[in-house]
Motif scaffolding. Sequence first.
Motif, mmCIF file in Angstrom:
data_model
loop_
_atom_site.group_PDB
_atom_site.id
_atom_site.type_symbol
_atom_site.label_atom_id
_atom_site.label_comp_id
_atom_site.label_asym_id
_atom_site.label_seq_id
_atom_site.Cartn_x
_atom_site.Cartn_y
_atom_site.Cartn_z
ATOM 1 N N LYS A 216 -29.753 -5.159 -21.436
ATOM 2 C CA LYS A 216 -30.767 -3.858 -21.463
ATOM 3 C C LYS A 216 -29.958 -2.777 -20.602
ATOM 4 O O LYS A 216 -30.790 -1.793 -20.332
ATOM 5 C CB LYS A 216 -32.214 -4.070 -20.986
ATOM 6 C CG LYS A 216 -32.711 -5.239 -21.642
ATOM 7 C CD LYS A 216 -33.024 -4.755 -23.275
ATOM 8 C CE LYS A 216 -33.852 -5.872 -23.941
ATOM 9 N NZ LYS A 216 -33.721 -5.745 -25.405
ATOM 10 N N TYR B 267 -28.084 -0.519 -21.509
ATOM 11 C CA TYR B 267 -27.993 0.832 -22.337
ATOM 12 C C TYR B 267 -29.287 1.619 -22.001
ATOM 13 O O TYR B 267 -29.412 2.779 -22.316
ATOM 14 C CB TYR B 267 -27.680 0.361 -23.696
ATOM 15 C CG TYR B 267 -28.819 -0.282 -24.423
ATOM 16 C CD1 TYR B 267 -29.791 0.440 -25.216
ATOM 17 C CD2 TYR B 267 -29.116 -1.527 -24.365
ATOM 18 C CE1 TYR B 267 -30.924 -0.005 -25.864
ATOM 19 C CE2 TYR B 267 -30.166 -2.065 -25.043
ATOM 20 C CZ TYR B 267 -31.010 -1.387 -25.805
ATOM 21 O OH TYR B 267 -31.877 -2.145 -26.598
ATOM 22 N N LYS B 268 -30.234 0.928 -21.599
ATOM 23 C CA LYS B 268 -31.756 1.698 -21.413
ATOM 24 C C LYS B 268 -31.811 1.976 -19.854
ATOM 25 O O LYS B 268 -32.334 3.283 -19.646
ATOM 26 C CB LYS B 268 -32.862 0.576 -21.575
ATOM 27 C CG LYS B 268 -32.997 0.222 -22.894
ATOM 28 C CD LYS B 268 -34.275 -0.733 -23.175
ATOM 29 C CE LYS B 268 -34.392 -1.045 -24.787
ATOM 30 N NZ LYS B 268 -35.815 -1.760 -24.906
ATOM 31 N N PRO C 81 -28.932 5.378 -20.087
ATOM 32 C CA PRO C 81 -29.014 5.813 -21.716
ATOM 33 C C PRO C 81 -27.791 6.709 -22.106
ATOM 34 O O PRO C 81 -27.318 6.541 -23.202
ATOM 35 C CB PRO C 81 -30.206 6.473 -21.522
ATOM 36 C CG PRO C 81 -30.520 6.694 -20.436
ATOM 37 C CD PRO C 81 -30.177 5.912 -19.633
ATOM 38 N N LYS D 242 -24.718 5.167 -24.324
ATOM 39 C CA LYS D 242 -24.495 4.726 -25.561
ATOM 40 C C LYS D 242 -24.478 6.126 -26.160
ATOM 41 O O LYS D 242 -24.881 7.194 -26.127
ATOM 42 C CB LYS D 242 -26.256 4.450 -26.007
ATOM 43 C CG LYS D 242 -26.031 3.754 -27.354
ATOM 44 C CD LYS D 242 -27.433 3.440 -27.873
ATOM 45 C CE LYS D 242 -27.465 2.901 -29.060
ATOM 46 N NZ LYS D 242 -28.849 2.469 -29.464
ATOM 47 N N VAL E 139 -24.728 -0.683 -28.736
ATOM 48 C CA VAL E 139 -25.418 -1.175 -27.618
ATOM 49 C C VAL E 139 -24.634 -2.289 -26.807
ATOM 50 O O VAL E 139 -24.396 -2.067 -25.682
ATOM 51 C CB VAL E 139 -26.634 -1.900 -28.142
ATOM 52 C CG1 VAL E 139 -27.152 -2.979 -27.190
ATOM 53 C CG2 VAL E 139 -27.517 -1.075 -28.957
ATOM 54 N N SER F 155 -22.130 -0.159 -24.976
ATOM 55 C CA SER F 155 -22.944 0.651 -23.872
ATOM 56 C C SER F 155 -23.112 -0.325 -22.557
ATOM 57 O O SER F 155 -23.067 -0.148 -21.492
ATOM 58 C CB SER F 155 -24.266 1.051 -24.402
ATOM 59 O OG SER F 155 -24.977 1.807 -23.448
ATOM 60 N N SER G 46 -21.933 0.283 -18.810
ATOM 61 C CA SER G 46 -22.744 0.362 -17.690
ATOM 62 C C SER G 46 -22.606 -0.549 -16.432
ATOM 63 O O SER G 46 -22.426 -0.175 -15.361
ATOM 64 C CB SER G 46 -24.182 0.165 -18.103
ATOM 65 O OG SER G 46 -24.485 1.346 -19.152
#
Length: 467
Positions: free
Chosen positions: A188, A190-191, A194, A197, A203, A206, A210
């Motif tokens: 997660k 990419y969350k 953000p 992305k 995803v 990303s 990250s």
Amino acid sequence: MNRDLRTGGRLKSEVPLRTLARIASVAAGVQFGWALQLSLLTPYVQVLGISHTWASYIWLCGPISGMFVQPLVGYYSDRCESPWGRRRPFIFIGAAHVVVAVMLIGFSADIGYLLGDSLTSRPRAIIIFVLGFWLLDLANNMLQGPCRALLADLSGRNQRRTRSANAFYSLFMAVGNVLGFATGSFSKWYKVLPFTKTEACDVSCSNLKSAFLIAIIILAITTFLSVTATPEKRWSQAESKPILRANASGEKIIVEDDDNEQEDEEIQEAFIWELFSAFRDLPRPMWYLLVTTALTWIAWFPFLLFDTDWMGREVYRGEPSGPGPFSSLYDRGVRAGSLGLMLNSLTLGVTSLMIEYMSRKLGPKLLLALANTILCISLACTVLITKAAESLSNEPSSPPTTLKIMALLVFTVLGAPLAVTYSVPFALTATFTSSAGGGQDESATGLVLYVRDIVLVPTTATGLVLA
């Protein structure tokens, strides 16, 4: 009173252990990135469009750079006349190159898209990625050697402090491995970040980007801690004795020359041709050890290269470039493989603490044989797990929990023989060379590393033919 390794003089004060720990902390930053490289990059090259067969070519840089870069860096580091000292410039330059390489890898899809790639064809992204990957291997080799050499310089002839310095380095390597594999297993990112992305970076891309941005932050912090831990006195080639000084809470190391003592011989890195010449005088036990080391690394290399890819393809039955459900399964398998590598690192760390005790109880030869037996059984289990996964339905679905537990168990168990492979061959090298009357021969120790590196190059090429 302890004596300095490089000068033969006596140290009126020692570098505190906390200073050695700060210097060794850069190992956490290096291993964090290396853990991400091991767990995520083989799957990612296939997402970019590089076939499974050709993925191994990219990994050739590791063994090749190990053969050439470390001896060269060691040679020039010993003779560096920078005002910063002999080791710290190479640590800083190596870390800077790691940052550049990681940026190229993480943003390869975006850069390629800006240069004209489409979402289905990414030749420019592949070129940028490969350049970054090879630069990362070169930079890692440039960084680690001087850090170990600086720890050795500051430990002097005090064997207890040398063991403490090596223990700190191993500890931070383990910390970096665990954190790196844990980061790679999280899906997660990419969350959390953000902005990573983009249109060209989905995803999975990303998440990788990250994770590597986090690696840059950790490497920057640990490199700063390392290079500012203690100053080095500038060494001049005109001086026959390079002298180190360290500042801990304002206290400096003062070196006194002892005219009554015979000067120590200058310690240099063994060059490649010197390693080859060492073959001529090797005792027979050393030949057996080198052959065993070569065969052991031939067995290890496919696992280290394709472990997360194996989880994604064979256990989860996914495909990196397949339809949506199969691509999702592959990504989940890669994340599960990263979790397995984290468990592998935990086992490796615990086993490392027990190796000295087990060596006393079993003997290093028997311990090495036992580790290789466990390695053999575990790799055979991967074949059984693959066959069990193949017998399931071809419909895209998550594998049974039992199968996932068995795969993770293989990852976990393999941490024990890996810890033995990392340490026992070097202890046996010291034993064999000492019994031959040569003491702890640095060239023989380097020979073990060199044989490992030179074996991995044809092993990689062989893997390409069989793939």
